[in-house]
Enzyme design. Structure first.
Site, PDB file in Angstrom:
ATOM      1  N   GLY A 160       0.226  45.159   0.196  1.00 49.70           N
ATOM      2  CA  GLY A 160       1.357  45.671   0.954  1.00 49.70           C
ATOM      3  C   GLY A 160       0.966  46.591   2.088  1.00 49.70           C
ATOM      4  N   CYS A 161       1.908  47.464   2.461  1.00 53.23           N
ATOM      5  CA  CYS A 161       1.765  48.274   3.677  1.00 53.23           C
ATOM      6  C   CYS A 161       0.620  49.274   3.619  1.00 53.23           C
ATOM      7  CB  CYS A 161       3.071  49.014   3.969  1.00 53.23           C
ATOM      8  SG  CYS A 161       4.462  47.925   4.350  1.00 53.23           S
ATOM      9  N   ASN A 162       0.180  49.656   2.434  1.00 55.89           N
ATOM     10  CA  ASN A 162      -0.917  50.615   2.325  1.00 55.89           C
ATOM     11  C   ASN A 162      -2.280  49.962   2.496  1.00 55.89           C
ATOM     12  OD1 ASN A 162       0.172  49.915  -0.578  1.00 55.89           O
ATOM     13  ND2 ASN A 162      -2.031  50.112  -0.802  1.00 55.89           N
ATOM     14  N   MET A 364       1.501  53.965   3.259  1.00 60.55           N
ATOM     15  CA  MET A 364       2.232  53.941   1.989  1.00 60.55           C
ATOM     16  C   MET A 364       2.627  52.501   1.677  1.00 60.55           C
ATOM     17  SD  MET A 364       3.476  55.941   4.505  1.00 60.55           S
ATOM     18  CE  MET A 364       3.973  57.596   4.934  1.00 60.55           C
TER      19      MET A 364
END
Length: 377
Positions: A160-162, A364
């Protein structure tokens, strides 16, 4: 978890003992960055109109997102002007096509920024969460671009975004143990290939937020690189914090009603992230002799307006500190794992960094997870 890339003592100016210096890795430096987006940009209102979404509550989510435009690859209109939902197979095909197109462009721009060529690449780590490819994106790009088939590679899928900072940690470690050799992190998120388009509030937050984008960053450790006009920051340290109680707050899983994968974001996630931001940043700075007020540059993931606001409040940052984070969100939406590199590129374009200044990178994502890195120009 914390990971020191710089030799012990380098974080606070204390030199390591002479007997150990020859055995210690050299902190890798960021020597290039490049970004790319898909071909078509839409305003939030244009996206709503394209899918005929009239619900006032859903429209409000889109129009109050602090996002002006995003790059998206929407399904074509049929003879009646309707954009029909795509099958999961079509979405996977879209992901592959966009990943190769944007990924290749971001990689080329990054290498040009680093004063390097494809032939110089020795290790490539590709990151994506918006589709599944086997063989992975790294193998496909090696074939597509004619990269040396002996180039080392890794693929990080589904974090994901992290994940951009997770990959940076991997490549920083590789670069530190291979002085003088070029390593690249490539984040490619074809968010258009991960949408379940409907007019419900469940998907409104996600569908109002994400955009297509790719970003690459190049690393080299060791001496011998020619001086550059701008200082190149060293990657000194990483720190992570996972919040198991919020493991389901951000997820990408199978939507049985839609018959495809779809994102889910809990409305409480900005407050969860904000509440833990201090913990991980203080852990990152622990033992360095630095305080938060000593950090000159903050490059935070463009996770959404509420996420940015929560980080600003909990870390005591100014709007100036997150100007690039806010600008990337405004112009591109949330481009997931590569968002912080879009901000880093804008910082370099400003030309304001000075030798000796420190920066913090923060991302995050699902887990729920906060990743951080400390860099020094």
């Amino acid at each position: 978890m914390t990971t020191d890339i710089a030799p012990p003592g380098a974080l606070d100016g204390v030199r390591a003992p002479a007997t150990r210096r020859s055995q210690l890795p050299t902190a890798p430096r960021i020597v290039g960055v490049g970004t790319a987006v898909s071909a078509t940009s839409y305003s939030q209102r244009e996206v709503l109109d394209a899918f005929g979404i009239t619900d006032p509550k859903v429209r409000s989510v889109f129009l109050n997102s602090a996002i002006e435009r995003r790059n998206l690859t929407l399904p074509a209109e049929d003879a009646h002007g309707v954009r029909a939902p795509e099958s999961q197979g079509d979405l996977l095909d879209k992901h592959k096509a966009l990943a190769l197109e944007m990924g290749a462009e971001a990689l080329r721009v990054c290498l040009k920024s680093a004063g390097a060529e494809l032939a110089d690449l020795r290790h490539l780590c590709c990151v994506t969460s918006t589709g599944f490819l086997t063989p992975g994106l790294s193998a496909l790009l090696i074939r597509e671009l004619g990269i040396d088939r002996h180039c080392g590679r890794a693929d990080i899928v589904g974090m994901g975004c992290n994940a951009g900072l997770n990959a940076l940690s991997v490549e920083a470690g590789w670069a530190a143990s291979h002085p003088g050799e070029l390593a690249v992190v490539l984040c490619v998120e074809a968010c258009s290939a991960a949408y379940a388009m409907d007019s419900t509030m469940r998907t409104a937050v996600v569908n109002s937020l994400f955009g297509d984008g790719a970003a690459a960053v190049a690393l080299v450790a060791g001496e011998g690189r020619e001086p550059t006009a701008q200082p190149e920051p060293a990657v000194l340290k990483f720190a992570s914090c996972i919040i198991p109680d919020a493991v389901d707050a951000m997820r990408y899983d199978w939507d049985r009603a839609q018959g495809r994968f779809s994102f889910f974001l809990d409305p409480q996630i900005p407050y969860v992230v904000g509440a833990h931001a201090e913990i991980v940043v203080d852990r990152l700075l622990d033992g360095t002799g630095l305080r938060r007020s000593d950090i000159r540059h903050w490059l935070v993931h463009s996770g959404g307006k509420k996420v940015i606001d929560a980080v600003v409040v909990n870390l005591g940052l100014t709007r100036h500190d997150v100007r690039h984070t806010v600008g990337v969100l405004r112009d591109h939406g949330n481009v997931s794992s590569g968002s912080f590199l879009f901000s880093y590129e804008r910082l370099l374009e400003e030309g304001v960094t000075r030798p000796g200044e420190h920066g913090v990178l923060m991302t995050m994502g699902p887990g729920s997870t906060i990743e951080t890195a400390l860099i020094r120009w």
